[in-house]
Design an enzyme around this catalytic site. Structure first.
Site, mmCIF file in Angstrom:
data_model
loop_
_atom_site.group_PDB
_atom_site.id
_atom_site.type_symbol
_atom_site.label_atom_id
_atom_site.label_comp_id
_atom_site.label_asym_id
_atom_site.label_seq_id
_atom_site.Cartn_x
_atom_site.Cartn_y
_atom_site.Cartn_z
ATOM 1 N N GLY A 227 -81.085 46.506 90.959
ATOM 2 C CA GLY A 227 -81.257 45.337 91.797
ATOM 3 C C GLY A 227 -82.718 44.769 91.231
ATOM 4 O O GLY A 227 -83.319 43.864 91.966
ATOM 5 N N GLY A 270 -80.810 48.876 84.702
ATOM 6 C CA GLY A 270 -80.246 48.568 83.308
ATOM 7 C C GLY A 270 -81.083 47.580 82.746
ATOM 8 O O GLY A 270 -81.794 47.696 81.560
ATOM 9 N N ARG A 307 -73.564 35.496 78.417
ATOM 10 C CA ARG A 307 -74.178 35.241 79.863
ATOM 11 C C ARG A 307 -74.414 34.047 80.121
ATOM 12 O O ARG A 307 -74.100 33.383 81.140
ATOM 13 C CB ARG A 307 -75.443 36.302 80.055
ATOM 14 C CG ARG A 307 -75.404 37.699 79.609
ATOM 15 C CD ARG A 307 -76.587 38.667 80.265
ATOM 16 N NE ARG A 307 -76.652 38.793 81.552
ATOM 17 C CZ ARG A 307 -77.500 38.003 82.371
ATOM 18 N NH1 ARG A 307 -78.336 37.064 81.739
ATOM 19 N NH2 ARG A 307 -77.861 38.133 83.497
ATOM 20 N N TYR A 311 -72.273 33.655 83.339
ATOM 21 C CA TYR A 311 -73.034 33.582 84.735
ATOM 22 C C TYR A 311 -74.010 32.615 85.058
ATOM 23 O O TYR A 311 -74.922 32.549 85.681
ATOM 24 C CB TYR A 311 -73.814 34.911 84.908
ATOM 25 C CG TYR A 311 -73.123 36.213 84.553
ATOM 26 C CD1 TYR A 311 -72.493 36.728 85.611
ATOM 27 C CD2 TYR A 311 -73.656 37.228 83.553
ATOM 28 C CE1 TYR A 311 -71.758 38.020 85.332
ATOM 29 C CE2 TYR A 311 -72.900 38.372 83.426
ATOM 30 C CZ TYR A 311 -72.051 38.773 84.457
ATOM 31 O OH TYR A 311 -71.436 39.923 84.274
ATOM 32 N N CYS A 337 -64.541 27.747 69.217
ATOM 33 C CA CYS A 337 -63.609 26.638 69.790
ATOM 34 C C CYS A 337 -63.636 26.705 71.274
ATOM 35 O O CYS A 337 -62.548 26.981 71.670
ATOM 36 C CB CYS A 337 -62.156 26.561 68.967
ATOM 37 S SG CYS A 337 -62.619 26.080 67.275
ATOM 38 N N TYR A 365 -76.763 43.460 78.482
ATOM 39 C CA TYR A 365 -75.426 42.738 78.558
ATOM 40 C C TYR A 365 -75.321 41.724 77.574
ATOM 41 O O TYR A 365 -74.831 40.749 77.694
ATOM 42 C CB TYR A 365 -75.482 42.007 80.097
ATOM 43 C CG TYR A 365 -75.611 43.045 81.072
ATOM 44 C CD1 TYR A 365 -74.757 44.081 81.358
ATOM 45 C CD2 TYR A 365 -76.918 42.956 81.765
ATOM 46 C CE1 TYR A 365 -74.920 45.268 82.312
ATOM 47 C CE2 TYR A 365 -76.949 43.915 82.778
ATOM 48 C CZ TYR A 365 -76.072 45.073 83.182
ATOM 49 O OH TYR A 365 -76.299 46.088 83.926
HETATM 50 C C1 LIG Z 1 -74.282 47.434 86.529
HETATM 51 C C2 LIG Z 1 -74.852 48.551 87.495
HETATM 52 C C3 LIG Z 1 -76.477 48.876 87.376
HETATM 53 C C4 LIG Z 1 -77.537 48.105 86.477
HETATM 54 O O1 LIG Z 1 -77.830 46.900 87.252
HETATM 55 P P1 LIG Z 1 -78.892 45.989 86.613
HETATM 56 O O2 LIG Z 1 -79.080 44.795 87.251
HETATM 57 O O3 LIG Z 1 -78.651 45.834 84.969
HETATM 58 O O4 LIG Z 1 -80.165 46.850 86.607
HETATM 59 C C5 LIG Z 1 -76.675 50.015 88.451
HETATM 60 N N1 LIG Z 1 -75.896 50.736 89.045
HETATM 61 C C6 LIG Z 1 -74.706 50.436 88.992
HETATM 62 C C7 LIG Z 1 -73.377 51.268 89.835
HETATM 63 C C8 LIG Z 1 -74.035 49.305 88.422
HETATM 64 O O5 LIG Z 1 -72.905 48.948 88.171
#
Ligand SMILES: *Cc1c(COP(=O)(O)O)cnc(C)c1O
Length: 411
Positions: A227, A270, A307, A311, A337, A365
Site C-alpha cells: 500500500g 512491490g 497501466r 488503470y 490497433c 507492473y
Molecule cells: C500486489 C501485492 C503487493 C504489492 O503491492 P504494491 O502496490 O506493488 O506495493 C503486496 N502484497 C500482495 C498480497 C499483493 O497482491
C-alpha cells in the site's frame, strides 16, 4: 534519470547509448534506486524485527530477484511459478511467502513441498489444509479487515466486496477450523490495496490486526502487505516511511510485550521498491498532426505498458533525444490497433520522428504485464548496476511467437 551536460543518464549510463546497444523498446532498471528504497524502509523500522518481502508480481526478472535478494529482502509470490522463480534466484524457501487467491489445493501442496510459507485466504482452503496437514505445516491467514482503500476499485482489495482474504467477521469460523485441526497459525496477513498507506490509516489497520491476533497463541509474524504510495507526477502524495516507522514501531513493540513474544513485522512492497527504478524507452515512429492534437506514435503500445490504459495511471514522459527542444503539447500513443493512449496533452520537448521517449515509473507492473497482443515481441530488459548496463532479458523473436504452437496441423 538525470540530465548531465545535455544527455539523460540512468545510473551513470547514457540512456541513448542503451538504446543504441540494445535497441528499443526496452525496459531499463537502476539497481541504485532499488537499493536506496530498501535501505530507507529498513532504517525507518529499526527497533523491531522487520522483514521486507518483495512482492515479485511487480517484476520477476531473475536478475532483479537476485539483486533484491542481495539486499537482504525476502519475497512474496502469488503463483507457484513466482515461487519457483524466487527459488531459482536463490531465495531461501523460509524467506518466501506464497499468497495465492482462488487456486487449486494441488498448488498449495506443491508450495508446501517447496518449503515456503503458506498464506491462506479462504475458509474452504483452510479447512482442506487442516484436514490434510493438521499441525504439521504452519500457515499464515490472510484477513480482510474491511478498511476501504480510497480511489481505484481495481486496486482496492480490502473492502467489503473484495475477493481477497477471510473477513474479520468470520473469526469464529476460522477459530473452529484451527482448533479442530490443531492448525499452527504462525502468521496473519492483510493487504488492503495500493492506495492507503499513511500513518493514520495504518495505525487503524494495525489495531484491527492486533485485536485479531489476540485470538492466536502461536504467532511468529504479522504481515501488513503493501500500500506504499510512490509519486507518478510532481506533487503526488507519497508514503512517508519515516513517519510510518515512528508511528508503528512503538505500537508494534507494545503489542509484542502484551502478546509475550517478539514477533516479526513483514511488509510486501512491490511498487515502492521497483516503480521509480525503471524506465521504458521507446522510439517515435510517427509525428501526426490532426485537427485536434499532435500525436507522437511510438514503437510500442498497450502490449508493453498497459497501466495507462488499464488503470488510467499517469506515467511521466520525457523526450531523451531533444532535451533542449521547444516544449510543445503532444498526445503519445502506441502502434496497437486499439486506442492505446499513453498520455494526452503532454508537454514534451519538441518530438521529431526517430526521437527516443522515456516513460517513468515503469519498473513495477510494466514488463510483468506485457503481452504479445498484435503478435508483437515483448521488449528487452536491461539492468544498470555500478554504471554498467547488462542485458537481463533478450527481446523476443519470431520463433518465440510460434514456439508453443502446433505447426503440423494443416488444412
Ligand atoms: C500486489 C501485492 C503487493 C504489492 O503491492 P504494491 O502496490 O506493488 O506495493 C503486496 N502484497 C500482495 C498480497 C499483493 O497482491
Amino acid at each position: 534519470m538525470e540530465l548531465h551536460n545535455g544527455s539523460y543518464q540512468i545510473g551513470g549510463v547514457e540512456a541513448l547509448q542503451i538504446c543504441r546497444d540494445f535497441d528499443t523498446p526496452v525496459y531499463v532498471y537502476d539497481t541504485e534506486v532499488i537499493g536506496r528504497r530498501y535501505r530507507e524502509l529498513t532504517q525507518a523500522f529499526q527497533g523491531i524485527r522487520l522483514d521486507v518481502k518483495y512482492a515479485c508480481k511487480a517484476s520477476t526478472n531473475p536478475a532483479l530477484l537476485k539483486y533484491v535478494r542481495s539486499l537482504g529482502a525476502g519475497v512474496e509470490g502469488v503463483s507457484i511459478q513466482e515461487i519457483r522463480l524466487a527459488l531459482l534466484a536463490g531465495f531461501d524457501p523460509q524467506r518466501i511467502l506464497y499468497t495465492p487467491n482462488c487456486v487449486d489445493f494441488a498448488e498449495l501442496r506443491e508450495a508446501v513441498d517447496l518449503g515456503v510459507h503458506i498464506n491462506i485466504d479462504n475458509i474452504s482452503l483452510l479447512e482442506q489444509f487442516g484436514h490434510f496437514y493438521g499441525s504439521s505445516v504452519p500457515v499464515c491467514i490472510r484477513i480482510n479487515p474491511h478498511i476501504m482503500a480510497g480511489g481505484n476499485a481495481n486496486i482496492a482489495v480490502g473492502h467489503i466486496d473484495s475477493k481477497f482474504g477471510i473477513s474479520i467477521h468470520q473469526m469464529r469460523h476460522v477459530q473452529r477450523i484451527v482448533d479442530s485441526h490443531k492448525i499452527m497459525v504462525h502468521g496473519l496477513h492483510m493487504h488492503t490495496g495500493s492506495d492507503i498507506l499513511d500513518a493514520a490509516v495504518f495505525a487503524q489497520a494495525a489495531e484491527v490486526m492486533f485485536s485479531y491476533a489476540r485470538n492466536f497463541s502461536d504467532l511468529r509474524y504479522l504481515d501488513f502487505g503493501s500500500g506504499f504510495k510512490v509519486a507518478y507526477r510532481d506533487g503526488d502524495v507519497t508514503t512517508d516511511v519515516v513517519a510510518l516507522g515512528e508511528t508503528i514501531v512503538p505500537l508494534f513493540n507494545s503489542f509484542c510485550r502484551e502478546y509475550g513474544r517478539e514477533l516479526e513485522l513483514w511488509f510486501e512492497p512491490g511498487k515502492y521498491l521497483l516503480s521509480e527504478a525503471g524506465y521504458f524507452l521507446v522510439r517515435t515512429n510517427v509525428v501526426k498532426q490532426t485537427t485536434a492534437t499532435v500525436f507522437a506514435g511510438v514503437n510500442s503500445g498497450m502490449n508493453h505498458l498497459i497501466r495507462p490504459m488499464f488503470y488510467d495511471s499517469y506515467h511521466r514522459i520525457l523526450n531523451l533525444s531533444n532535451p533542449g527542444g521547444t516544449p510543445r503539447i503532444y498526445t503519445v500513443v502506441g502502434y496497437i490497433c486499439e486506442t492505446d493512449t499513453f498520455g494526452w496533452d503532454r508537454q514534451l520537448n519538441e518530438v521529431r520522428e526517430g526521437d527516443i521517449l522515456a516513460f517513468c515509473n515503469a519498473g513495477a507492473y510494466g514488463m510483468a504485464m506485457a503481452s504479445n497482443y498484435n503478435s508483437r515481441y515483448r521488449p528487452a530488459e536491461v539492468l544498470v548496476h555500478d554504471a554498467a548496463a547488462h542485458l537481463i532479458r533478450r527481446r523476443e523473436n519470431f520463433e518465440d511467437l510460434t514456439r508453443t504452437a502446433n505447426l503440423e496441423l494443416d488444412f
